[in-house]
Design an enzyme around this catalytic site. Structure first.
Site, PDB file in Angstrom:
ATOM      1  CG  HIS A   1      -1.756   1.263   1.579  1.00 57.65           C
ATOM      2  ND1 HIS A   1      -3.143   1.109   0.929  1.00 57.65           N
ATOM      3  CD2 HIS A   1      -1.500   2.424   1.586  1.00 57.65           C
ATOM      4  CE1 HIS A   1      -3.512   2.370   1.277  1.00 57.65           C
ATOM      5  NE2 HIS A   1      -2.568   3.023   1.819  1.00 57.65           N
ATOM      6  CD  GLU A   2       1.746   3.323   3.634  1.00 57.51           C
ATOM      7  OE1 GLU A   2       1.998   4.588   3.183  1.00 57.51           O
ATOM      8  OE2 GLU A   2       0.629   3.163   4.120  1.00 57.51           O
TER       9      GLU A   2
ATOM     10  CG  HIS B   1       0.365   6.592  -0.706  1.00 55.15           C
ATOM     11  ND1 HIS B   1      -0.807   6.831  -0.950  1.00 55.15           N
ATOM     12  CD2 HIS B   1      -0.107   5.397   0.202  1.00 55.15           C
ATOM     13  CE1 HIS B   1      -1.627   6.423  -0.565  1.00 55.15           C
ATOM     14  NE2 HIS B   1      -1.375   5.592   0.541  1.00 55.15           N
TER      15      HIS B   1
END
Length: 147
Positions: free
Chosen positions: A67-68, A71
């Site tokens: 997820h990170e 980003h």
């Protein structure tokens, strides 16, 4: 797991799933309480909540890292890196990252219930039952359990 092991894991996942190198820092932030991780826009570092590993296991940790990294890579390539952007949602689906971090377990010390409807409330701190009422029916509260 140490911060150095986390750094190595993040670099491996970045190469395997995104075909791009992760050249910034990844580390555990023990102060994170309600979030699984955080990508810092200014330094491009990735912070991970240690509880993703200790409470939820390695699969959740890997999903949070993915997820990170979504980003991270979208921001560096100038695409939509926010949760609401279609670029982010599409890339997250492709790599199989977690959309939401699981809730961490809390140590509730007090359990209250409504005398009218039976609604239960769990709290870490004691509340004044003469002052507060049930949010559902406005009935009186009573202390059920104190740990």
């Amino acid at each position: 797991m140490t911060d150095q092991q986390l750094q190595t894991l993040v670099e491996e996942l970045s190469l395997r799933y995104f075909k791009r190198a992760f050249v910034h820092r990844a580390y555990f932030n023990r102060r994170l309480k309600t979030t699984g991780g955080r990508y810092l826009l200014t330094s491009h570092d990735v912070e991970i909540n240690e509880k993703m590993l200790t409470e939820h296991g390695e699969a959740t940790l890997i999903g949070t890292i993915k997820h990170e990294l979504c980003h991270y890579h979208l921001h560096l390539t100038g695409q939509g890196y926010r949760h609401r952007d279609q670029d982010f949602k599409q890339l997250l689906r492709q790599v199989g990252g977690l959309r939401y971090a699981p809730a961490s377990t809390k140590n509730y010390r007090y359990t209250y219930s409504c005398q009218n409807c039976g609604q239960k409330y769990q709290r870490q701190r004691r509340i004044d039952i003469n002052r507060f009422v049930c949010s559902r029916c406005h009935g009186k509260l009573r202390l059920l359990k104190k740990i």
